[in-house]
Design an enzyme around this catalytic site. Sequence first.
Site, mmCIF file in Angstrom:
data_model
loop_
_atom_site.group_PDB
_atom_site.id
_atom_site.type_symbol
_atom_site.label_atom_id
_atom_site.label_comp_id
_atom_site.label_asym_id
_atom_site.label_seq_id
_atom_site.Cartn_x
_atom_site.Cartn_y
_atom_site.Cartn_z
ATOM 1 N N ARG A 237 53.292 -21.798 15.438
ATOM 2 C CA ARG A 237 52.031 -21.441 14.816
ATOM 3 C C ARG A 237 52.096 -21.840 13.347
ATOM 4 O O ARG A 237 53.143 -21.727 12.706
ATOM 5 C CB ARG A 237 51.766 -19.936 14.940
ATOM 6 C CG ARG A 237 51.298 -19.502 16.319
ATOM 7 C CD ARG A 237 49.869 -19.976 16.581
ATOM 8 N NE ARG A 237 49.347 -19.511 17.870
ATOM 9 C CZ ARG A 237 49.348 -20.229 18.979
ATOM 10 N NH1 ARG A 237 49.888 -21.444 18.961
ATOM 11 N NH2 ARG A 237 48.836 -19.754 20.086
ATOM 12 N N GLU A 266 44.750 -24.212 9.886
ATOM 13 C CA GLU A 266 44.207 -25.125 10.892
ATOM 14 C C GLU A 266 42.728 -24.835 11.150
ATOM 15 O O GLU A 266 42.341 -23.670 11.274
ATOM 16 C CB GLU A 266 45.024 -24.931 12.168
ATOM 17 C CG GLU A 266 44.820 -25.961 13.230
ATOM 18 C CD GLU A 266 45.816 -25.802 14.391
ATOM 19 O OE1 GLU A 266 45.396 -25.955 15.533
ATOM 20 O OE2 GLU A 266 47.006 -25.527 14.109
ATOM 21 N N HIS A 284 47.561 -30.665 16.988
ATOM 22 C CA HIS A 284 47.813 -29.570 17.925
ATOM 23 C C HIS A 284 47.778 -30.081 19.374
ATOM 24 O O HIS A 284 47.001 -29.623 20.215
ATOM 25 C CB HIS A 284 46.794 -28.444 17.740
ATOM 26 C CG HIS A 284 47.316 -27.103 18.179
ATOM 27 N ND1 HIS A 284 47.095 -25.949 17.479
ATOM 28 C CD2 HIS A 284 48.073 -26.741 19.259
ATOM 29 C CE1 HIS A 284 47.654 -24.918 18.101
ATOM 30 N NE2 HIS A 284 48.261 -25.392 19.181
#
Length: 317
Positions: A237, A266, A284
């Site tokens: 993460r 993000e 991602h």
Amino acid sequence: MKRLLITRPLPDAVVAAAREAFHVTVRLNNLPMQSDELRDALRNFDLVLPTLGDVFDAGVFADVDTPRCKLLANFGVGYNHIDVAAAKAAGIAVSNTPGAVTDATADVALTLILMSARRAAEGERLVRSGGWKGWHPTQMLGLHVTGKTVGIVGMGRIGQAIAARCHFGFNMPVKYWNRSAKDLPFEATRVERLTDLAGQVDVLVAAVPGGAQTHHLFDADIFEAMQSHAHFINISRGEVVDEAALVEALQTGKIAGAGLDVYEFEPRVPEALRKLNTVTLLPHLGTAALEVRSQMGMMAVDNLLAFERGETPPNQV
């Protein structure tokens, strides 16, 4: 039939399976749900299938006195965007999709290790720009990965899959940092202090869950401890990394490179990161394969179906 909201378009097979058991509404928007949408979802649907970016925090639950929704069947293994304690207090269960994501995410970690160590993204940009003048013996020398030491931070399913690929595929000695020791099918050394691990490895991989306990786990102290030829990889993460500290470490040459699939804010990626040739940036892609995303969706549907039958979802958190 119970009303189910699917918050993003999912593979056709997943939506079709859900429609067999529920009255399904698919939100045709690939961006995270906004504040009013989150609250409306709890008020107007019996079940919700959310995903990364759909932030069901304590404030959302506090604003809905008597939620109609009784299950948030998260699409993804990570669920730090959902306040599970607040959901439980509101009478809402939460499930996720572990297992389905393991191999695909580990594969992307290896992709980033190789791309960063061998300067692949930089080389690809060179060729595309028309600036490549041909091969020569000292062109774009990188780190030879085979036989180098890898450090895995977080030895859960994904961390173990990354370690196995490194050990068996590239003959890399494995060291790891984890709350407890693991019984592994390959040789690996547990290091108790993260800063010690950072200083002992050639490649440091973040494979921890998100959340308050791991926020900025990788900070200036960790990057300062790393060897100057080492590479940092993050497939977990974005918020586990102090992004400003990482930028500084790369700009000053404290570390040789980084490979990132996730970002602290993000989808915003700092210009300072984007300008650096020593960092590989992916959008991602961790589980971005149709087969994998379909498996994740079917697992979420299985959680929904079990809940509908009055059973505990197999992946309730």
